[in-house]
Design an enzyme around this catalytic site. Sequence first.
Site, PDB file in Angstrom:
ATOM      1  N   GLU A 166       0.810  -1.237   0.000  1.00 55.26           N
ATOM      2  CA  GLU A 166       0.000   0.000   0.000  1.00 55.26           C
ATOM      3  C   GLU A 166       0.834   1.273   0.000  1.00 55.26           C
ATOM      4  O   GLU A 166       0.591   2.186   0.785  1.00 55.26           O
ATOM      5  CB  GLU A 166      -0.965  -0.021   1.193  1.00 55.26           C
ATOM      6  CG  GLU A 166      -1.882  -1.225   1.174  1.00 55.26           C
ATOM      7  CD  GLU A 166      -2.797  -1.337   2.400  1.00 55.26           C
ATOM      8  OE1 GLU A 166      -2.668  -0.508   3.315  1.00 55.26           O
ATOM      9  OE2 GLU A 166      -3.613  -2.274   2.427  1.00 55.26           O
ATOM     10  N   ASN A 208       2.043  -5.266  -3.123  1.00 58.74           N
ATOM     11  CA  ASN A 208       0.633  -5.544  -2.836  1.00 58.74           C
ATOM     12  C   ASN A 208      -0.123  -4.246  -2.570  1.00 58.74           C
ATOM     13  O   ASN A 208       0.375  -3.378  -1.839  1.00 58.74           O
ATOM     14  CB  ASN A 208       0.571  -6.438  -1.579  1.00 58.74           C
ATOM     15  CG  ASN A 208      -0.794  -7.018  -1.303  1.00 58.74           C
ATOM     16  OD1 ASN A 208      -1.390  -7.667  -2.165  1.00 58.74           O
ATOM     17  ND2 ASN A 208      -1.312  -6.790  -0.098  1.00 58.74           N
ATOM     18  N   HIS A 245     -10.611  -5.876  -2.522  1.00 56.21           N
ATOM     19  CA  HIS A 245     -11.722  -5.706  -1.572  1.00 56.21           C
ATOM     20  C   HIS A 245     -12.831  -4.962  -2.321  1.00 56.21           C
ATOM     21  O   HIS A 245     -12.738  -3.750  -2.522  1.00 56.21           O
ATOM     22  CB  HIS A 245     -11.276  -4.885  -0.362  1.00 56.21           C
ATOM     23  CG  HIS A 245     -10.178  -5.523   0.443  1.00 56.21           C
ATOM     24  ND1 HIS A 245     -10.389  -6.658   1.204  1.00 56.21           N
ATOM     25  CD2 HIS A 245      -8.880  -5.196   0.623  1.00 56.21           C
ATOM     26  CE1 HIS A 245      -9.252  -6.987   1.814  1.00 56.21           C
ATOM     27  NE2 HIS A 245      -8.326  -6.127   1.477  1.00 56.21           N
ATOM     28  N   ASP A 276     -12.407 -10.144  -1.045  1.00 50.86           N
ATOM     29  CA  ASP A 276     -13.726 -10.214  -0.416  1.00 50.86           C
ATOM     30  C   ASP A 276     -14.659  -9.322  -1.227  1.00 50.86           C
ATOM     31  O   ASP A 276     -14.244  -8.326  -1.795  1.00 50.86           O
ATOM     32  CB  ASP A 276     -13.723  -9.869   1.081  1.00 50.86           C
ATOM     33  CG  ASP A 276     -12.977  -8.603   1.451  1.00 50.86           C
ATOM     34  OD1 ASP A 276     -12.849  -7.699   0.595  1.00 50.86           O
ATOM     35  OD2 ASP A 276     -12.533  -8.502   2.608  1.00 50.86           O
TER      36      ASP A 276
HETATM   37  O1  9MR Z   1      -7.788  -7.810   8.391  1.00 53.83           O
HETATM   38  C1  9MR Z   1      -6.840  -7.013   9.061  1.00 53.83           C
HETATM   39  C2  9MR Z   1      -7.434  -6.475  10.347  1.00 53.83           C
HETATM   40  O2  9MR Z   1      -7.649  -7.548  11.252  1.00 53.83           O
HETATM   41  C3  9MR Z   1      -6.516  -5.451  10.957  1.00 53.83           C
HETATM   42  O3  9MR Z   1      -7.158  -4.853  12.073  1.00 53.83           O
HETATM   43  C4  9MR Z   1      -6.167  -4.402   9.931  1.00 53.83           C
HETATM   44  C5  9MR Z   1      -5.218  -3.400  10.523  1.00 53.83           C
HETATM   45  O4  9MR Z   1      -4.663  -2.567   9.583  1.00 53.83           O
HETATM   46  O5  9MR Z   1      -5.563  -5.015   8.810  1.00 53.83           O
HETATM   47  C6  9MR Z   1      -6.440  -5.877   8.169  1.00 53.83           C
HETATM   48  O6  9MR Z   1      -5.826  -6.409   7.005  1.00 53.83           O
HETATM   49  C7  9MR Z   1      -5.499  -5.466   6.005  1.00 53.83           C
HETATM   50  C8  9MR Z   1      -4.282  -5.962   5.286  1.00 53.83           C
HETATM   51  O7  9MR Z   1      -3.239  -6.176   6.191  1.00 53.83           O
HETATM   52  C9  9MR Z   1      -3.844  -4.987   4.201  1.00 53.83           C
HETATM   53  N1  9MR Z   1      -4.916  -4.687   3.304  1.00 53.83           N
HETATM   54  C10 9MR Z   1      -6.152  -4.275   3.920  1.00 53.83           C
HETATM   55  C11 9MR Z   1      -6.589  -5.314   4.938  1.00 53.83           C
HETATM   56  C12 9MR Z   1      -7.946  -4.961   5.490  1.00 53.83           C
HETATM   57  O8  9MR Z   1      -7.893  -3.766   6.234  1.00 53.83           O
END
Ligand code: 9MR
Length: 350
Positions: A166, A208, A245, A276
Amino acid sequence: MFSWTRPTRRRLRTLSVTGVATAVAALTLSLLPSFAQAAETTLGAAAAQSGRYFGAAVAGQKLGDSAYTTILNREFNSVTPENEMKIDATEPQQNNFTFGSADRIVNHALSRGWQVRGHTLAWHSQQPPWMQSMSGSALRQAMLNHVTRVAAYYRGKVVAWDVVNEAFADGPSGARRDSNLQRTGNDWIEAAFRAADAADPGAKLCYNDYNTDDWTHAKTQAVYNMVRDFKQRGVPIDCVGFQSHFNANSPYPSNYRTTLSSFAALGVDVQITELDIEGSGSTQANTYRNVINDCLAVARCNGVTTWGVRDCDSWRSGGTPLLFECNGNKKPAYTATLEALNSATPTPTP
Ligand code: 9MR
């Protein structure tokens, strides 16, 4: 005599029925769904027919929940630790590395012969407090040390790493996202890739991101230009992850296949890393089918990971975006995904 054979799949049978035309039609329609699922009965096995994996993001604390692991163990053959490999989890104090939570997931996967995707080595988010307060060359060195130590620890165990996550801004600018890492210099991303390559030369190294699914978006083009530049200059990058997403604000784009194939044409693998799709019923199922078919149409799209197992495991549980209900039941989106995977040709063709 009516004869129906699905043309491409092995282990599908020929249906022969005699009788009046209406009865034949009715029988055929009633049999089609079960025939469409006949090749393989789980997501992982269905994906493996074309040399691909089917993975899930796994939360370590859920491995003690037998309802969860029953589905995970039956359906998937790749895992991504949802949070356990992030910087705050693996280096909570500087130079003090903790791998216990991630190892639990890695061991669960490797003991079953599955793949592990590593997520993620360098990211502006989920930095431990000590890193959040750093800047400049000290931060650059700390980031590279983190990449090196974590990638080296998991050498030979992690098939693909999200080395950098990101790093581009949303919206029309096509710019890098501002962050403490970005402020260490524009070359921080390639520096992270070179460090990961040195620490684990055998792992596939991925960039990613999200909102990079629509080919016309500035963010997609900016990432594409970075990957093209990396390939031209020999920066070690092997793959691009598309988080994917999807929801009403960030819908599945009709040019998704163009995006995947355009990146693949640069000479990298593409992977759907955090899939998702919010919604329900046949609308959600059709979008899952489209996403899977787009991946299957691109030889270098070598796997799909859903971001969780059941709807209630999702970071967006209110949007019911996954393939299983909370009670474990398979959703229409599951059936559509399995059917699509089962319709793939046996091995990816260029
Ligand atoms: O699913 C993850 C969630 O449990 C965490 O709280 C969150 C914190 O930043 O990160 C989520 O996973 C993310 C992933 O690491 C990167 N892309 C977006 C995902 C969804 O927020």
